[in-house]
Design a protein around this motif. Structure first.
Motif, mmCIF file in Angstrom:
data_model
loop_
_atom_site.group_PDB
_atom_site.id
_atom_site.type_symbol
_atom_site.label_atom_id
_atom_site.label_comp_id
_atom_site.label_asym_id
_atom_site.label_seq_id
_atom_site.Cartn_x
_atom_site.Cartn_y
_atom_site.Cartn_z
ATOM 1 N N LEU A 106 2.374 18.870 -1.355
ATOM 2 C CA LEU A 106 3.424 18.864 -0.334
ATOM 3 C C LEU A 106 4.195 20.178 -0.257
ATOM 4 N N SER A 107 3.583 21.264 -0.777
ATOM 5 C CA SER A 107 4.282 22.543 -0.780
ATOM 6 C C SER A 107 4.046 23.355 0.490
ATOM 7 N N PHE A 108 3.032 23.031 1.241
ATOM 8 C CA PHE A 108 2.782 23.735 2.488
ATOM 9 C C PHE A 108 3.317 22.898 3.642
ATOM 10 N N GLU A 109 3.704 23.585 4.710
ATOM 11 C CA GLU A 109 4.229 22.875 5.867
ATOM 12 C C GLU A 109 3.228 21.870 6.407
ATOM 13 N N GLN A 110 1.935 22.199 6.367
ATOM 14 C CA GLN A 110 0.925 21.306 6.925
ATOM 15 C C GLN A 110 0.647 20.088 6.055
ATOM 16 N N CYS A 111 1.029 20.132 4.776
ATOM 17 C CA CYS A 111 0.746 18.990 3.901
ATOM 18 C C CYS A 111 1.329 17.702 4.456
ATOM 19 N N VAL A 112 2.486 17.806 5.085
ATOM 20 C CA VAL A 112 3.108 16.624 5.674
ATOM 21 C C VAL A 112 2.213 16.063 6.774
ATOM 22 N N LEU A 113 1.466 16.924 7.443
ATOM 23 C CA LEU A 113 0.601 16.483 8.532
ATOM 24 C C LEU A 113 -0.746 15.958 8.021
ATOM 25 N N VAL A 114 -1.362 16.633 7.068
ATOM 26 C CA VAL A 114 -2.701 16.251 6.625
ATOM 27 C C VAL A 114 -2.685 15.296 5.440
ATOM 28 N N ASN A 115 -1.539 15.180 4.770
ATOM 29 C CA ASN A 115 -1.448 14.311 3.603
ATOM 30 C C ASN A 115 -0.061 13.657 3.545
ATOM 31 N N PRO A 116 0.284 12.908 4.616
ATOM 32 C CA PRO A 116 1.626 12.313 4.639
ATOM 33 C C PRO A 116 1.803 11.324 3.485
ATOM 34 N N GLY A 117 2.954 11.429 2.855
ATOM 35 C CA GLY A 117 3.253 10.520 1.755
ATOM 36 C C GLY A 117 2.361 10.725 0.539
ATOM 37 N N ASP A 118 1.666 11.845 0.454
ATOM 38 C CA ASP A 118 0.779 12.144 -0.672
ATOM 39 C C ASP A 118 -0.265 11.051 -0.886
ATOM 40 N N THR A 119 -0.873 10.589 0.193
ATOM 41 C CA THR A 119 -1.895 9.535 0.087
ATOM 42 C C THR A 119 -3.140 9.998 -0.659
ATOM 43 N N LEU A 120 -3.385 11.302 -0.692
ATOM 44 C CA LEU A 120 -4.557 11.800 -1.409
ATOM 45 C C LEU A 120 -4.462 11.554 -2.908
ATOM 46 N N ALA A 121 -3.265 11.380 -3.427
ATOM 47 C CA ALA A 121 -3.095 11.139 -4.865
ATOM 48 C C ALA A 121 -3.791 9.844 -5.290
ATOM 49 N N GLN A 122 -3.936 8.908 -4.388
ATOM 50 C CA GLN A 122 -4.604 7.637 -4.706
ATOM 51 C C GLN A 122 -6.101 7.824 -4.944
ATOM 52 N N GLN A 123 -6.668 8.918 -4.457
ATOM 53 C CA GLN A 123 -8.090 9.184 -4.637
ATOM 54 C C GLN A 123 -8.400 9.880 -5.957
ATOM 55 N N GLY A 124 -7.373 10.274 -6.671
ATOM 56 C CA GLY A 124 -7.586 10.926 -7.957
ATOM 57 C C GLY A 124 -7.017 12.330 -7.986
ATOM 58 N N PRO A 125 -7.138 12.976 -9.134
ATOM 59 C CA PRO A 125 -6.559 14.312 -9.286
ATOM 60 C C PRO A 125 -7.395 15.388 -8.621
ATOM 61 N N GLY A 126 -6.779 16.539 -8.462
ATOM 62 C CA GLY A 126 -7.507 17.699 -7.954
ATOM 63 C C GLY A 126 -7.429 17.849 -6.460
ATOM 64 N N PRO A 127 -8.077 18.882 -5.943
ATOM 65 C CA PRO A 127 -8.057 19.168 -4.499
ATOM 66 C C PRO A 127 -8.996 18.229 -3.744
ATOM 67 N N ARG A 128 -8.549 17.054 -3.447
ATOM 68 C CA ARG A 128 -9.384 15.994 -2.880
ATOM 69 C C ARG A 128 -10.095 16.407 -1.583
ATOM 70 N N ARG A 129 -9.386 17.054 -0.679
ATOM 71 C CA ARG A 129 -10.016 17.424 0.605
ATOM 72 C C ARG A 129 -11.117 18.447 0.421
ATOM 73 N N LEU A 130 -10.995 19.288 -0.614
ATOM 74 C CA LEU A 130 -12.013 20.289 -0.850
ATOM 75 C C LEU A 130 -13.205 19.707 -1.580
ATOM 76 N N LEU A 131 -12.997 18.642 -2.334
ATOM 77 C CA LEU A 131 -14.070 18.043 -3.111
ATOM 78 C C LEU A 131 -14.912 17.059 -2.314
ATOM 79 N N GLU A 132 -14.333 16.512 -1.240
ATOM 80 C CA GLU A 132 -15.081 15.509 -0.471
ATOM 81 C C GLU A 132 -16.263 16.148 0.252
ATOM 82 N N PRO A 133 -17.317 15.373 0.429
ATOM 83 C CA PRO A 133 -18.508 15.910 1.122
ATOM 84 C C PRO A 133 -18.285 16.113 2.601
#
Length: 149
Positions: free
Chosen positions: A122-149
């Motif tokens: 949530l440190s970048f302005e866009q994080c609020v748009l692409v990861n509202p409420g930090d929903t990516l944290a539920q998928q596990g640690p690390g850069p989730r969007r970069l790790l997904e296929p």
């Protein structure tokens, strides 16, 4: 008159000729990637064809192939037989899928990296748009969007 080419190399000669530190050569030997014989003074002697094995290992590593996979492929060679061009072609065909997958991951990272690292920080302005409420944290640690296929 030219000097005869020695059939065996010391670890220092192999290191100098291959450009690989002696410590790495000893590691390769412990991993079963290369082998040597011992002199009566317990010094290592490598057959000259070990240069090709070391070149094969280094070339394979340069495209990101793990040593464990390299060792598995080298295990198909009869003992004392250096890799040939045909062997390299077959090995590289086997690795094409893995290499292509790595390229795709790198391209995905390149394309997404400046937009968002996908970690839920949530440190970048866009994080609020692409990861509202930090929903990516539920998928596990690390850069989730970069790790997904």
């Amino acid at each position: 008159m030219s000097e005869a080419i020695a059939k065996e190399l010391t670890i220092g000669e192999l290191s100098e000729r291959s450009g690989v530190p002696a410590s790495a050569l000893r590691f390769y030997e412990r991993q079963g990637l290369i082998d040597s014989r011992r002199t009566t003074g317990n010094q290592r002697r490598y057959h000259r064809t070990t240069l090709r094995r070391v070149a094969f290992i280094r070339a394979s590593q340069s495209v990101g192939i793990p040593l464990s996979v390299i060792g598995g492929v080298l295990a198909f060679l009869p003992e004392g037989v250096p890799p040939t061009r045909e062997f390299w072609v077959r090995a590289s065909e086997c690795w094409s899928e893995e290499i292509n997958a790595r390229i795709e991951r790198m391209e995905r990272m390149r394309d997404r990296f400046t937009e968002c690292i996908g970690c839920g920080c949530l440190s970048f302005e866009q994080c609020v748009l692409v990861n509202p409420g930090d929903t990516l944290a539920q998928q596990g640690p690390g850069p989730r969007r970069l790790l997904e296929p």
